[in-house]
Scaffold this motif. Structure first.
Motif, PDB file in Angstrom:
ATOM      1  N   LEU A 290       4.742   8.436  -9.075  1.00  0.00           N
ATOM      2  CA  LEU A 290       5.892   8.960  -8.356  1.00  0.00           C
ATOM      3  C   LEU A 290       5.772   8.569  -6.888  1.00  0.00           C
ATOM      4  O   LEU A 290       4.744   8.832  -6.254  1.00  0.00           O
ATOM      5  CB  LEU A 290       5.949  10.478  -8.488  1.00  0.00           C
ATOM      6  N   ILE A 291       6.793   7.913  -6.351  1.00  0.00           N
ATOM      7  CA  ILE A 291       6.766   7.520  -4.943  1.00  0.00           C
ATOM      8  C   ILE A 291       7.236   8.705  -4.105  1.00  0.00           C
ATOM      9  O   ILE A 291       8.410   9.081  -4.108  1.00  0.00           O
ATOM     10  CB  ILE A 291       7.668   6.294  -4.681  1.00  0.00           C
ATOM     11  N   LYS A 292       6.311   9.308  -3.384  1.00  0.00           N
ATOM     12  CA  LYS A 292       6.632  10.460  -2.537  1.00  0.00           C
ATOM     13  C   LYS A 292       6.951  10.031  -1.113  1.00  0.00           C
ATOM     14  O   LYS A 292       7.735  10.688  -0.424  1.00  0.00           O
ATOM     15  CB  LYS A 292       5.461  11.442  -2.541  1.00  0.00           C
ATOM     16  N   SER A 293       6.335   8.940  -0.676  1.00  0.00           N
ATOM     17  CA  SER A 293       6.599   8.435   0.671  1.00  0.00           C
ATOM     18  C   SER A 293       6.417   6.928   0.701  1.00  0.00           C
ATOM     19  O   SER A 293       5.576   6.376  -0.014  1.00  0.00           O
ATOM     20  CB  SER A 293       5.677   9.099   1.699  1.00  0.00           C
ATOM     21  N   ALA A 294       7.226   6.268   1.514  1.00  0.00           N
ATOM     22  CA  ALA A 294       7.133   4.811   1.705  1.00  0.00           C
ATOM     23  C   ALA A 294       7.534   4.540   3.145  1.00  0.00           C
ATOM     24  O   ALA A 294       8.689   4.733   3.520  1.00  0.00           O
ATOM     25  CB  ALA A 294       8.052   4.086   0.729  1.00  0.00           C
ATOM     26  N   GLU A 295       6.569   4.117   3.951  1.00  0.00           N
ATOM     27  CA  GLU A 295       6.814   3.973   5.376  1.00  0.00           C
ATOM     28  C   GLU A 295       6.403   2.600   5.881  1.00  0.00           C
ATOM     29  O   GLU A 295       5.362   2.059   5.485  1.00  0.00           O
ATOM     30  CB  GLU A 295       6.032   5.047   6.147  1.00  0.00           C
ATOM     31  N   PHE A 296       7.217   2.060   6.767  1.00  0.00           N
ATOM     32  CA  PHE A 296       6.889   0.796   7.418  1.00  0.00           C
ATOM     33  C   PHE A 296       5.703   1.003   8.361  1.00  0.00           C
ATOM     34  O   PHE A 296       5.631   2.010   9.071  1.00  0.00           O
ATOM     35  CB  PHE A 296       8.097   0.283   8.212  1.00  0.00           C
ATOM     36  N   VAL A 297       4.762   0.037   8.343  1.00  0.00           N
ATOM     37  CA  VAL A 297       3.571   0.137   9.196  1.00  0.00           C
ATOM     38  C   VAL A 297       3.593  -0.922  10.297  1.00  0.00           C
ATOM     39  O   VAL A 297       3.531  -0.604  11.481  1.00  0.00           O
ATOM     40  CB  VAL A 297       2.270  -0.009   8.370  1.00  0.00           C
ATOM     41  N   THR A 298       3.726  -2.190   9.913  1.00  0.00           N
ATOM     42  CA  THR A 298       3.661  -3.253  10.908  1.00  0.00           C
ATOM     43  C   THR A 298       4.199  -4.558  10.351  1.00  0.00           C
ATOM     44  O   THR A 298       4.211  -4.776   9.147  1.00  0.00           O
ATOM     45  CB  THR A 298       2.206  -3.462  11.392  1.00  0.00           C
ATOM     46  N   SER A 299       4.648  -5.426  11.259  1.00  0.00           N
ATOM     47  CA  SER A 299       5.012  -6.806  10.925  1.00  0.00           C
ATOM     48  C   SER A 299       4.129  -7.722  11.760  1.00  0.00           C
ATOM     49  O   SER A 299       3.949  -7.488  12.966  1.00  0.00           O
ATOM     50  CB  SER A 299       6.484  -7.090  11.257  1.00  0.00           C
ATOM     51  N   ASN A 300       3.601  -8.765  11.124  1.00  0.00           N
ATOM     52  CA  ASN A 300       2.638  -9.600  11.835  1.00  0.00           C
ATOM     53  C   ASN A 300       2.552 -10.989  11.235  1.00  0.00           C
ATOM     54  O   ASN A 300       3.031 -11.224  10.115  1.00  0.00           O
ATOM     55  CB  ASN A 300       1.248  -8.941  11.772  1.00  0.00           C
ATOM     56  N   THR A 301       1.913 -11.892  11.953  1.00  0.00           N
ATOM     57  CA  THR A 301       1.564 -13.210  11.404  1.00  0.00           C
ATOM     58  C   THR A 301       0.071 -13.481  11.558  1.00  0.00           C
ATOM     59  O   THR A 301      -0.404 -14.513  11.097  1.00  0.00           O
ATOM     60  CB  THR A 301       2.341 -14.337  12.112  1.00  0.00           C
ATOM     61  N   GLU A 302      -0.655 -12.559  12.184  1.00  0.00           N
ATOM     62  CA  GLU A 302      -2.077 -12.747  12.428  1.00  0.00           C
ATOM     63  C   GLU A 302      -2.888 -11.802  11.548  1.00  0.00           C
ATOM     64  O   GLU A 302      -2.742 -10.579  11.633  1.00  0.00           O
ATOM     65  CB  GLU A 302      -2.401 -12.502  13.905  1.00  0.00           C
ATOM     66  N   VAL A 303      -3.755 -12.371  10.720  1.00  0.00           N
ATOM     67  CA  VAL A 303      -4.533 -11.565   9.781  1.00  0.00           C
ATOM     68  C   VAL A 303      -5.406 -10.543  10.499  1.00  0.00           C
ATOM     69  O   VAL A 303      -5.538  -9.395  10.055  1.00  0.00           O
ATOM     70  CB  VAL A 303      -5.399 -12.476   8.888  1.00  0.00           C
ATOM     71  N   HIS A 304      -5.971 -10.915  11.637  1.00  0.00           N
ATOM     72  CA  HIS A 304      -6.887 -10.001  12.333  1.00  0.00           C
ATOM     73  C   HIS A 304      -6.165  -8.817  12.969  1.00  0.00           C
ATOM     74  O   HIS A 304      -6.802  -7.858  13.393  1.00  0.00           O
ATOM     75  CB  HIS A 304      -7.702 -10.754  13.384  1.00  0.00           C
ATOM     76  N   LYS A 305      -4.823  -8.862  13.015  1.00  0.00           N
ATOM     77  CA  LYS A 305      -4.059  -7.752  13.588  1.00  0.00           C
ATOM     78  C   LYS A 305      -3.489  -6.822  12.515  1.00  0.00           C
ATOM     79  O   LYS A 305      -2.798  -5.856  12.834  1.00  0.00           O
ATOM     80  CB  LYS A 305      -2.916  -8.299  14.449  1.00  0.00           C
ATOM     81  N   LEU A 306      -3.786  -7.101  11.264  1.00  0.00           N
ATOM     82  CA  LEU A 306      -3.268  -6.278  10.176  1.00  0.00           C
ATOM     83  C   LEU A 306      -4.022  -4.953  10.098  1.00  0.00           C
ATOM     84  O   LEU A 306      -5.104  -4.813  10.673  1.00  0.00           O
ATOM     85  CB  LEU A 306      -3.387  -7.038   8.854  1.00  0.00           C
TER      86      LEU A 306
END
Length: 206
Positions: free
Chosen positions: A2-18
């Protein structure tokens, strides 16, 4: 699940910033007009979570969403046709492949395939690349509501046969529809089962 929450975290192109790779992660990718954003929204029951567009190539970054606070859904840029420059497409491919090969907590890549079409070389080539790099993946055939079940089954069979030229066995697959939510619960159940066995990677001390 059951999906209780779904939230945007970040957009990136650099793996080390994930985000720190302490939670299980699942990447969704496909040709740029395969209906990926619509399927993500249907899976999470959040109409505007992933941005949809009539213009292929809308997603241009690695987009992280946290689901139920305990796993990441990653929306990756589509490959293939997109109304952008060749330079941009080359750059997308570079950071997508870097992400896929370096992300320690990536559990599975869900490769989206348009069920209305016979096997496309670009989809097969991407699957072969995943296999060569030892990356676990599953197939998600989209837009099942746009044609008969017989036609979908025929195209899936052809795609699986094409993969068997390179693989000893074909990965698990799902037939889905963003319109009817067909197949979305099965994908979420599969993710739930994988999450149960997730072991966070050991992180180097800073």
């Amino acid at each position: 699940m059951l999906i209780k929450s779904a939230e945007f975290v970040t957009s990136n192109t650099e793996v080390h910033k994930l985000p720190a790779p302490t939670l299980p992660e699942y990447a969704f990718i496909g040709r740029s007009n395969v209906g990926k954003s619509s399927l993500i929204n249907a899976m999470t029951s959040r109409k505007g979570l992933a941005k949809t567009s009539q213009k292929p190539g809308k997603t241009q970054l690695i987009n992280h969403f946290i689901i139920n606070g305990d796993w990441y859904l990653v929306d990756l840029p589509g490959y293939g046709f997109a109304q952008t420059s060749k330079k941009n497409r080359v750059e997308w491919e570079r950071f997508i492949r870097k992400y896929l090969t370096r992300r320690e907590n990536l559990q599975c890549v869900f490769v989206l395939i348009d069920s209305r079409h016979e096997p496309q070389k670009i989809d097969l080539d991407f699957c072969y690349w995943l296999g060569e790099n030892g990356l676990p993946f599953m197939l998600v055939f989209t837009k099942a509501d746009k044609q008969s079940g017989v036609k979908s089954d025929q195209n899936i069979a052809k795609f699986r046969k094409a993969l068997l030229q390179w693989f000893e066995e074909v990965p698990q697959y799902f037939l889905t529809s963003a319109e009817t939510r067909m197949g979305t619960d099965t994908i979420l159940q599969t993710i739930d089962e994988i999450n149960a066995n997730f072991q966070p990677p050991l992180l180097e001390e800073q």
